[in-house]
Design a protein around this motif. Structure first.
Motif, PDB file in Angstrom:
ATOM      1  N   GLY A 185       0.787  -1.225   0.000  1.00  0.00           N
ATOM      2  CA  GLY A 185       0.000   0.000   0.000  1.00  0.00           C
ATOM      3  C   GLY A 185       0.816   1.270   0.000  1.00  0.00           C
ATOM      4  N   THR A 208     -10.134  -2.711  -3.502  1.00  0.00           N
ATOM      5  CA  THR A 208      -8.946  -2.904  -2.663  1.00  0.00           C
ATOM      6  C   THR A 208      -9.083  -4.098  -1.722  1.00  0.00           C
ATOM      7  OG1 THR A 208      -9.805  -1.311  -1.033  1.00  0.00           O
ATOM      8  CG2 THR A 208      -8.285  -0.469  -2.711  1.00  0.00           C
ATOM      9  N   TYR A 216      -8.195   1.594   2.514  1.00  0.00           N
ATOM     10  CA  TYR A 216      -6.773   1.263   2.629  1.00  0.00           C
ATOM     11  C   TYR A 216      -6.518   0.439   3.897  1.00  0.00           C
ATOM     12  CZ  TYR A 216      -1.762   2.044   3.441  1.00  0.00           C
ATOM     13  OH  TYR A 216      -0.429   1.865   3.689  1.00  0.00           O
TER      14      TYR A 216
END
Length: 358
Positions: free
Chosen positions: A16, A240, A335
């Motif tokens: 990330g 994600t 995230y």
């Protein structure tokens, strides 16, 4: 491996890393648009306004489609111009050629390289439309086929999940819309500092993300200007973390999908401070009545009445500008949930940065 943003340097390698770096650039990108891009955007808006378009068609895909939906709300509310989101396949697959004389066609694309966007924009211009490309690439094929172009000035975006190009597109579309009416855009000057404050609360989001790392499904809802935020947050979570995330207007949620809400699957509500938030209130009441695990992004009063939430610093920020801030904690959430699930948000499976649909 470093575990907190403060412990990491720009040279550290970790899952990330690229997405984290690009999220962190957003305050600087917003400032760049205001300082360097705004005069050009206003000049383009004046040229378009002089053509007196009779209505607007917005063309985009993916994250850019959510930015286009935001522009639809802006232009219908701020300008009184009817707006529609196009179905590109009517042109690219079926060969339809509608009469677009005096129609403003705005095509939003980060890369400006998708063949269907280029083809449909070219066809629109040939059909008499006023064409505007809003991209992060002034040298793109889309910019080349459009009569007008707005550069969102986000700089290269390498992570597959778009973050800084989304907020940059929102601000550029806001400045363009206000330029069409010669409106006052001074309120946007507060956005870079407010964005920096929101992004500085990543540790807070990380703690909240631990609550949702094992979620099997999420529902995200909002109304008004917040609805594009709900759709973009759902997209970020799906691409994600791979968690199925369903985005609904609050009004649509009550027309059936509310039946699937329980006390297990989280519901994220984006509560814009203003008329959209007021319209969402009955939906929030129904969700609480069903015992939903409700996560609120919005004003302090709404967050305090939810299971969890993130208070946005939106006092004094006009409702139409709040989406630029609303998406930031939800980007961080996507995230952090992805990292907590042991995945790399920089490299979602089966995706490419430029999606070449036709």
């Amino acid at each position: 491996m470093p575990t907190t943003p403060a412990e990491r340097s720009e040279h550290d390698e970790y899952p990330g890393r690229v997405m984290a770096g690009e999220m962190a650039q957003q305050p600087a990108v917003l400032r760049r648009i205001l300082d360097e891009g705004a005069p050009r955007i206003r000049a383009v808006a004046r040229e378009v306004a002089a053509r007196r378009p009779r209505f607007v068609l917005l063309t985009a895909r993916g994250t850019s489609d959510n930015a286009a939906l935001y522009a639809k709300y802006l232009m219908e509310i701020r300008l009184g111009l009817p707006c529609g989101l196009t179905s590109m396949s009517t042109t690219t697959a079926y060969g339809a050629r509608p009469d677009l004389k005096d129609v403003l066609v705005v095509t939003v694309s980060q890369s400006g390289g998708s063949p269907d966007l280029v083809a449909s924009t070219r066809a629109a211009r040939e059909a008499g439309a006023i064409t505007l490309a809003v991209t992060n690439n002034a040298d793109s094929p889309l910019a080349a086929v459009s009569e007008f172009h707005v550069d969102v000035l986000a700089g290269p975006e390498k992570a597959l999940p778009a973050t800084k190009t989304y907020t940059a597109s929102l601000l550029a579309l806001y400045l363009f819309t206000e330029g069409l009416r010669d409106g006052d855009t001074s309120a946007a000057g507060a956005l870079p500092e407010l964005a920096s404050r929101v992004l500085g609360r990543q540790d807070e989001v990380r703690a909240l993300a631990a609550r949702y790392r094992f979620a099997e499904r999420m529902v995200i809802t909002s109304r008004g200007y917040g609805y594009p935020t709900a759709k973009e947050a759902a997209l970020k979570l799906m691409e994600t973390s791979y968690i199925p995330a369903l985005a609904y207007s609050g009004a649509d949620l009550l027309h059936g999908p509310l039946a699937m809400v329980d006390n297990v699957s989280p519901v994220i509500a984006v509560v814009t401070q203003g008329r959209g938030g007021e319209a969402l209130q009955p939906v929030l009441d129904r969700l609480r009545g069903r015992g939903a695990d409700l996560f609120v992004v919005g004003p302090a009063a709404q967050v305090s009445a939810a299971s969890a939430g993130f208070v946005l610093p939106t006092e004094g920020v006009p409702e139409e500008l709040q989406p630029v801030l609303e998406i930031l904690p939800l980007q961080l959430m996507a995230y952090e949930v992805t990292i907590a699930r042991g995945q790399d948000p920089d490299a979602p499976r089966a995706l490419a940065k430029v999606t070449e649909t036709r």
